[in-house]
Structures are given as C-alpha cells and as structure tokens.
Design a protein around this motif. Structure first.
Motif, PDB file in Angstrom:
ATOM      1  N   VAL A 193      -4.330  18.418  -2.782  1.00  0.00           N
ATOM      2  CA  VAL A 193      -4.788  17.255  -2.016  1.00  0.00           C
ATOM      3  C   VAL A 193      -3.581  16.377  -1.695  1.00  0.00           C
ATOM      4  CG1 VAL A 193      -5.354  15.919  -4.106  1.00  0.00           C
ATOM      5  CG2 VAL A 193      -6.487  15.359  -1.984  1.00  0.00           C
ATOM      6  N   GLN A 194      -3.603  15.742  -0.546  1.00  0.00           N
ATOM      7  CA  GLN A 194      -2.471  14.900  -0.141  1.00  0.00           C
ATOM      8  C   GLN A 194      -2.933  13.475   0.183  1.00  0.00           C
ATOM      9  OE1 GLN A 194      -2.142  18.308   1.281  1.00  0.00           O
ATOM     10  NE2 GLN A 194      -0.788  18.569  -0.462  1.00  0.00           N
ATOM     11  N   PRO A 195      -3.130  12.642  -0.818  1.00  0.00           N
ATOM     12  CA  PRO A 195      -3.565  11.275  -0.529  1.00  0.00           C
ATOM     13  C   PRO A 195      -2.460  10.467   0.170  1.00  0.00           C
ATOM     14  CG  PRO A 195      -3.836  11.836  -2.860  1.00  0.00           C
ATOM     15  CD  PRO A 195      -2.998  12.892  -2.253  1.00  0.00           C
ATOM     16  N   ALA A 196      -2.907   9.507   0.978  1.00  0.00           N
ATOM     17  CA  ALA A 196      -1.956   8.638   1.690  1.00  0.00           C
ATOM     18  C   ALA A 196      -1.289   7.688   0.706  1.00  0.00           C
ATOM     19  CB  ALA A 196      -2.699   7.851   2.757  1.00  0.00           C
ATOM     20  N   GLU A 197      -0.105   7.224   1.038  1.00  0.00           N
ATOM     21  CA  GLU A 197       0.575   6.249   0.172  1.00  0.00           C
ATOM     22  C   GLU A 197       0.379   4.821   0.673  1.00  0.00           C
ATOM     23  OE1 GLU A 197       4.516   7.506  -0.801  1.00  0.00           O
ATOM     24  OE2 GLU A 197       3.696   9.292  -1.781  1.00  0.00           O
ATOM     25  N   VAL A 198       0.291   4.662   1.988  1.00  0.00           N
ATOM     26  CA  VAL A 198      -0.077   3.363   2.581  1.00  0.00           C
ATOM     27  C   VAL A 198      -0.969   3.677   3.780  1.00  0.00           C
ATOM     28  CG1 VAL A 198       2.116   2.241   1.947  1.00  0.00           C
ATOM     29  CG2 VAL A 198       1.885   3.304   4.187  1.00  0.00           C
ATOM     30  N   TYR A 199      -1.605   2.644   4.337  1.00  0.00           N
ATOM     31  CA  TYR A 199      -2.267   2.815   5.631  1.00  0.00           C
ATOM     32  C   TYR A 199      -1.225   2.494   6.702  1.00  0.00           C
ATOM     33  CZ  TYR A 199      -6.685   2.693   3.054  1.00  0.00           C
ATOM     34  OH  TYR A 199      -7.715   2.951   2.182  1.00  0.00           O
ATOM     35  N   PRO A 200      -0.772   3.484   7.480  1.00  0.00           N
ATOM     36  CA  PRO A 200       0.270   3.198   8.467  1.00  0.00           C
ATOM     37  C   PRO A 200      -0.216   2.171   9.487  1.00  0.00           C
ATOM     38  CG  PRO A 200      -0.044   5.568   8.207  1.00  0.00           C
ATOM     39  CD  PRO A 200      -1.165   4.895   7.480  1.00  0.00           C
ATOM     40  N   LYS A 201       0.663   1.257   9.845  1.00  0.00           N
ATOM     41  CA  LYS A 201       0.316   0.177  10.764  1.00  0.00           C
ATOM     42  C   LYS A 201      -0.334   0.706  12.041  1.00  0.00           C
ATOM     43  CE  LYS A 201       2.379  -3.521  13.465  1.00  0.00           C
ATOM     44  NZ  LYS A 201       3.594  -4.181  13.929  1.00  0.00           N
ATOM     45  N   ASP A 202       0.248   1.768  12.615  1.00  0.00           N
ATOM     46  CA  ASP A 202      -0.286   2.230  13.915  1.00  0.00           C
ATOM     47  C   ASP A 202      -1.625   2.956  13.763  1.00  0.00           C
ATOM     48  OD1 ASP A 202       0.836   4.348  12.678  1.00  0.00           O
ATOM     49  OD2 ASP A 202       2.214   4.909  14.289  1.00  0.00           O
ATOM     50  N   GLU A 203      -2.097   3.167  12.536  1.00  0.00           N
ATOM     51  CA  GLU A 203      -3.423   3.779  12.369  1.00  0.00           C
ATOM     52  C   GLU A 203      -4.491   2.730  12.065  1.00  0.00           C
ATOM     53  OE1 GLU A 203      -3.424   7.076   9.615  1.00  0.00           O
ATOM     54  OE2 GLU A 203      -1.649   7.940  10.592  1.00  0.00           O
ATOM     55  N   ASN A 204      -4.088   1.473  11.951  1.00  0.00           N
ATOM     56  CA  ASN A 204      -5.050   0.403  11.697  1.00  0.00           C
ATOM     57  C   ASN A 204      -5.718   0.024  13.021  1.00  0.00           C
ATOM     58  OD1 ASN A 204      -6.287  -2.173  11.453  1.00  0.00           O
ATOM     59  ND2 ASN A 204      -5.023  -2.643   9.657  1.00  0.00           N
ATOM     60  N   LYS A 205      -6.969   0.422  13.172  1.00  0.00           N
ATOM     61  CA  LYS A 205      -7.677   0.201  14.443  1.00  0.00           C
ATOM     62  C   LYS A 205      -8.605  -1.026  14.365  1.00  0.00           C
ATOM     63  CE  LYS A 205      -6.107   4.008  16.498  1.00  0.00           C
ATOM     64  NZ  LYS A 205      -4.709   3.921  16.014  1.00  0.00           N
ATOM     65  N   ASP A 206      -8.494  -1.783  13.309  1.00  0.00           N
ATOM     66  CA  ASP A 206      -9.348  -2.962  13.192  1.00  0.00           C
ATOM     67  C   ASP A 206      -8.960  -3.973  14.268  1.00  0.00           C
ATOM     68  OD1 ASP A 206     -10.432  -5.516  12.389  1.00  0.00           O
ATOM     69  OD2 ASP A 206     -10.818  -4.600  10.421  1.00  0.00           O
ATOM     70  N   PRO A 207      -9.912  -4.332  15.155  1.00  0.00           N
ATOM     71  CA  PRO A 207      -9.567  -5.256  16.252  1.00  0.00           C
ATOM     72  C   PRO A 207      -9.124  -6.632  15.742  1.00  0.00           C
ATOM     73  CG  PRO A 207     -11.944  -4.912  16.139  1.00  0.00           C
ATOM     74  CD  PRO A 207     -11.323  -3.942  15.175  1.00  0.00           C
ATOM     75  N   ASN A 208      -9.425  -6.943  14.514  1.00  0.00           N
ATOM     76  CA  ASN A 208      -9.043  -8.251  13.977  1.00  0.00           C
ATOM     77  C   ASN A 208      -7.808  -8.200  13.076  1.00  0.00           C
ATOM     78  OD1 ASN A 208     -11.245  -9.887  15.089  1.00  0.00           O
ATOM     79  ND2 ASN A 208     -12.511  -8.482  13.903  1.00  0.00           N
ATOM     80  N   ALA A 209      -7.128  -7.056  13.097  1.00  0.00           N
ATOM     81  CA  ALA A 209      -5.881  -6.965  12.334  1.00  0.00           C
ATOM     82  C   ALA A 209      -4.827  -7.831  13.016  1.00  0.00           C
ATOM     83  CB  ALA A 209      -5.410  -5.515  12.282  1.00  0.00           C
TER      84      ALA A 209
END
Ligand code: RUQ
Ligand code: CUA
Length: 638
Positions: A494-510
C-alpha cells in the motif's frame, strides 16, 4: 434443557479459565528470548505488516503493526473522534448523520483477482445497518452507506467479492419488511424476513450503492465469506436460528442439530435483476428465491455454526459449529455437482436444501467451540476455539484413506490462547496467496493477565508464529473494545500519501495566500476563510454577532509531512484537525455574546501554544457590521 446445561458448563469452564489445550508453553529463558526477538521492532525500525482490527462498539478501526502488536493509529469510522477532528467538520458530520456510534465487526480489504490491491478497507456496522469505506491513500473514512434499506442487523458483512465488485451482507435480525411495518413477534415465521444484500462498489472510486437484495426466511444469518477459483461468483453464510425462534433464543434457537446455511450465487442474482426478475421494495430490486431459482440454496450444518470460511483455493469451505466439537468441511465441487444433479433433501419455502452427505468432505474433531477458520495457503487451516481457548491447526483435504477413517489424524497442533478466542486472522487468508507467517488471535476475555485497571478488562490480541510445523505463541497485547475480525496487509502493498498536494485540493473554499483570507458578511451569513501554518492562523480574529450563521473554512497550507494543525473553539464543541494541504469547514449558529478564543489543538511547533485567535461575538447591532467592517475586523491581518 440439555442445551442449557451445556451452556452453563461452558460458562463455568470459561469462568474457571479451564482449557483442554494443555499447558502454556514458551516460558523457558531461551524461548522467552527468541520470542521477544521475533516480535521486537527496535526504536527507529518499522513493522512489516499492518493489522487493521475492528473496534466493535467503539465504532472505530484500529491500526497496529505486526510483529510488534503496537497500536499505531485509530481510524474513526462510526463515532466522533476529537483527536482527528472527525465528526466536527461538516463533511464528517454529514457522513455520521444522526448516529454517534456504530458496531464495527468485519473489515475487508479491497481485492483484485482475489489478492489485496491496497486501495480500500470496508467495514460493517452491525448496529445501524451501514457499511463504511476507508481509503488507504489517507487511512480515512470517505463514505458511510446506510442505513441500508430492508436490512436489520448488518452483522454478516462486509464480505468482498474477488474483484471488489460487491460487498455482500446478510442480516442478523429479521423484522417485518419494509422497515417501519409493525407485526407481532409471535407471528415471526409469517411476518418477519431476513435479507442478503449486494452492495455495488464502483471499480474506480470505491463509491458504494445498494445493488440488489435477496429475500430470505427469518433465520439469523451469521458469518460468511465469498468464493474464488472454483467457487467464483458464490458466497456462503451460516445461520444459527433455523428454528425461527423469536424469544429466549439461547434455548429456542439451539434445538436442531443442524442449521441451514446459505449458498448464494451472486452472479446469478445480478443477472436476475438485469433480466427484470426483481420487485422493488423501498427503492431496492428484491429477488424472491421462492420464484427465482438458481440464486439461493441451503445446506444443513451442525450445530449453531458461526464462521464459514472459504480457503485460498476456493474449493474448501469450513464452518465452525459453536455447539459441536467439530468443523464441517464442504467440498465446493460436490456442492456444484449436487446443484447440477439436483441432489436435494427437500426444500425450505421453495429453496432447495442440498443433501448433506453429498457435499460434505468431513467433520474434523478440532475441539470445543470452533468459531472461525483461517488458512496459510500451504494446505493448513487454523480454527479459533471459543470454549477450549486455543487455536487448532489442522490439515485441509485431500486426505488419505487412513485420515478419512480417523479425522483426529488431521489435527496437527494446538496452542493455548487467553481466553475465549473469537476471531483469528492469518495474514492474507482470504486471498489466493496468503502471506502466512503470522496469526493473530483476538480474545474476548483477558481475565487479569495485565495490570489491574478495575472491573472492566481490555480484550487481548496474541501473536502466533505459524511459519513452522508447530505454532509458537510469541507476544500478547491489549486492545480497545472490542476486536472482532481483522485484516493483515503487507506494508509494501500500500502507498499512503504523505501530504495532500496543494494542486489536488479541490475545495472551492481553500485559501493559500494571505490575500485570499478574511471574513465576509452577507446579511447574517458570516464566512471566514483562514490559513493555518506554523504557528499562526490568518486572520486570527473573526467578528460576528449573536444570531449570525458563521461558516469557517480552515486550510492547512503546510506541505510538510505530519505538520498538522487543529482549530478548537472554546465553549462551542468544535475541534477541527487539518492535515497538511487539507481544508475543513464547520458551520455554527452564534447564540451567545462573548469573546471566544480559538487555538491550535495539535502540537505543531515550539510556538504551538501561541497559535490562537479570537471569535468576537457582539450583541446584535454592536461591533463592526457590514461586509467591509467585518472584513476589516480581521484586524491587521490583511
Ligand atoms: S462475530 S467471534 Cu461479530 Cu465476527 Cu465471530
Ligand atoms: Cu498549529 Cu499547533
């Protein structure tokens, strides 16, 4: 009456800690040293496997390492968990719905070609008829499906099919259907029904939806498993109440020597729905097996059986008879032949009952209280013994003629456990390629083998080395209530992520830049967008008024692993926790005036204590008002 005596004797044996498995081994100094080294993971070193174990009525899933048995992480699923902010932000609150607890029983790792693919972990909620999906990319719960319509007591679940097409579930309880209909329990046989559900899993996203259901008689379905290889497309469940008792089940559901277990052709069920043979109840296509043939069969298994586990080859299916000192081994090729040749011993409500003698390979005398069976992929089975408190290793068929004549010969080894083992798990047992090597026994009672913590005792897990001919008890650890089943996954699978990459954050309120942050007002709607980074919130002041609807979005703009920030709001029951690159949102109605500090709840730096701000709730008409004033009130942060 006889049953009552048996059960009392069992209770007494358990209370006295009697076991028939012999003396505790592994106590010589040399053995102690060897065992300690086998489970020792030195500081800075890592475990080789994940152990995902159910947290029962704690509603959570726990992650431990193997071989250390150290608890590493808690994955909140059906209950709020302030440590990760679960159940406080809008998204997780919505997933939990009206419930603040669940009863997690059987985790299932997603599979491709009957092997773990390291994508998802599914778990069932026995209490509120739900299934949850944990994404192994971030080890978080991403979906809770349910309550499932027409399903009460989602215990015989979550059993995953060989390519994660479905999560299959069977009901523990029966009620008048659809839910909400009322009938007298005295009319149980006529008015009540159970159900088998096929929960469809999207192959790309893992998103679940209810696919179809099969109506069943009101038996209490128990544990099950899915087929593979020759039994591909099939699934199996035991039941413990073929008597269809509705009261005093302890006595009334243990009358018959054999209970009817279910053999379900889920591919045929899928096809029957496609062919329009289902009727809709509460929005779900329901197959009635009394009119649609080829979907459901019964087979009698003794006595009040519990686990029903398919081996890695897919040919042998083993059921544990709680009240019979043997496991029953079904041969799926014989099952298939019996179905094709209609070797039935009658039917129950139109569902054919396979002739017992025609499908059974043998009854293996493993001892008292066999519950669940796991496999190492090398031809061996391991059965947990609730009453004898041990794990029994025995040999799967094919058996020699001498063995067939005397099946005690296939019982190879026993290792005592403490006490009353429920589930056990062998690494990868439900795949075609078990990792083998380790077995974990999950014991219901620890009976004071640990330092005294008062009247309530923890449950225990014991690590057993199964790599040699003889099993070796290696280590013991204590667990939160209450482990049922578990899954073991190799860390490298399994390959868990280490951070949530900025360009994958699709939250419109980010928000990522200071210029994007701030507080805006529209009528009585106040929206604050904050960033969090070591060691400040921007802005660190939010002005609003009593009566306002306040929405707060916080983005953790760190891109460094483990740099987590929390947002705890004093006296408002809010604690969000944001991982690096994550945005979370909460919404509250402001009802009381005052100045309420908010602060970072997750220790993040030497200046973590300084990471704080104020929510100023003015009385109506007081303080800064209007959008510009509210924004301006962010006070020097812009
Ligand atoms: S059951 S102890 Cu909920 Cu898994 Cu067998
Ligand atoms: Cu941020 Cu503590």
């Amino acid at each position: 009456m006889k049953t009552t005596i048996t059960l009392n004797a069992v209770a007494l044996a358990v209370a006295l800690g009697l076991t028939s498995c012999g003396k505790q081994s592994g106590t010589s100094q040399a053995e102690r040293t060897a065992n300690a080294l086998a489970s020792y993971v030195a500081p800075g070193e890592k475990d080789e496997y994940y152990l995902f174990y159910s947290g029962g009525h704690s509603g959570q899933v726990y992650v431990a390492g193997i071989p250390s048995l150290r608890h590493i992480s808690t994955i909140p699923v059906f209950a709020p968990y302030p440590a990760t902010g679960y159940g406080f932000d809008e998204e997780s609150k919505k997933m939990l719905g009206d419930f603040t607890w669940g009863d997690v029983h059987h985790p299932a790792l997603s599979q491709t070609n009957s092997k773990y693919d390291g994508r998802w972990l599914f778990v069932n909620d026995n209490a509120n008829n739900r299934i949850a999906r944990i994404d192994l990319r971030d080890f978080k719960t991403h979906q809770i499906l349910g309550p499932i319509p027409n399903s009460i007591g989602n215990h015989g679940s979550s059993f995953i099919t060989e390519n994660s097409e479905y999560i299959l579930c069977a009901t523990r309880f029966s009620v008048p259907l659809p839910k909400g209909r009322v009938a007298d329990p005295k009319d149980y046989e006529k008015e009540f029904n159970g159900m088998v559900s096929g929960i469809k899993v999207d192959p790309q996203t893992g998103e679940m939806k209810v696919g179809w259901q099969i109506l069943t008689p009101p038996f209490d379905w128990d544990l099950g498993s899915t087929g593979k290889g020759p039994s591909s497309g099939w699934a199996f469940w035991t039941s413990y109440n073929t008597e269809m008792a509705h009261d005093t089940l302890e006595v009334n559901s243990t009358q018959k020597d054999r209970d009817l277990c279910a053999i379900v052709n889920w591919r045929a069920a899928e096809k029957a729905v496609g062919d329009g043979k289902a009727q809709t109840m509460d929005g779900v296509p329901i197959i009635d097996p009394t009119t649609v043939s080829g979907v459901l069969y019964f087979v009698p298994i003794g006595k009040s059986p519990h686990g029903m586990d398919v081996d890695p080859s897919g040919k042998w299916i083993v059921a544990g008879g709680k009240l019979q000192p043997a496991t029953t081994v079904l041969n799926f090729e014989k099952v298939q032949a019996a179905i094709n040749n209609k070797t039935f011993e009658g039917d129950f409500r139109g569902v054919p009952i396979l002739k017992y003698e025609a499908v059974v390979e043998g009854e293996v005398p493993v001892g008292l209280g066999p519950l669940h069976t796991q496999y190492d992929g090398k031809g061996n089975a391991y059965t947990s013994m609730f009453i004898d408190s041990c794990i029994v290793k025995w040999k799967l068929p094919p058996w020699t003629d001498a063995e067939k004549k005397d099946l005690t010969k296939v019982v190879l080894d026993k290792v005592p456990t403490h006490f009353s083992t429920g589930h056990l798990v062998v690494a990868g047992s439900d795949t075609t390629n078990p990792y083998g090597k380790w077995c974990v026994a999950m014991n219901k009672l620890s009976a004071g083998r640990h330092i005294n913590v008062g009247p309530a005792q923890p449950e225990s897990s014991q690590l057993i080395d199964i790599s040699g001919d003889k099993m070796k008890m290696i280590a013991e650890a204590y667990t939160e209530p209450e482990p049922h089943f578990a899954q073991i996954l190799k860390v490298t699978d399994v390959q868990p992520a280490e951070v949530y990459p900025k360009d994958e954050n699709k939250d419109p309120n980010a928000v990522w830049e200071k210029e994007q942050t701030g507080v805006t007002r529209n009528g009585n709607q106040v929206v604050a967008k904050l960033t969090a980074i070591r060691s400040r919130f921007t802005p660190d002041r939010i002005d609003a008024q009593v009566g306002d609807d306040l929405t707060v979005h916080v983005t953790n703009i760190e891109q460094t692993r483990d740099m987590i920030h929390g947002f705890g709001l004093i006296e408002h029951n809010i604690n969000m926790v944001m991982d690096p690159g994550e945005t979370k949102t909460f919404h509250i109605k402001l009802t009381k005036p005052g100045v309420f500090p908010f602060y970072c709840t997750n220790f993040c730096s030497a200046l973590h204590q300084e990471m704080q701000g104020y929510l100023v709730v003015w009385k109506p008409g007081e303080g800064p008002s209007g959008a510009s004033a509210a924004t301006g009130a962010a006070g020097g942060t812009k």
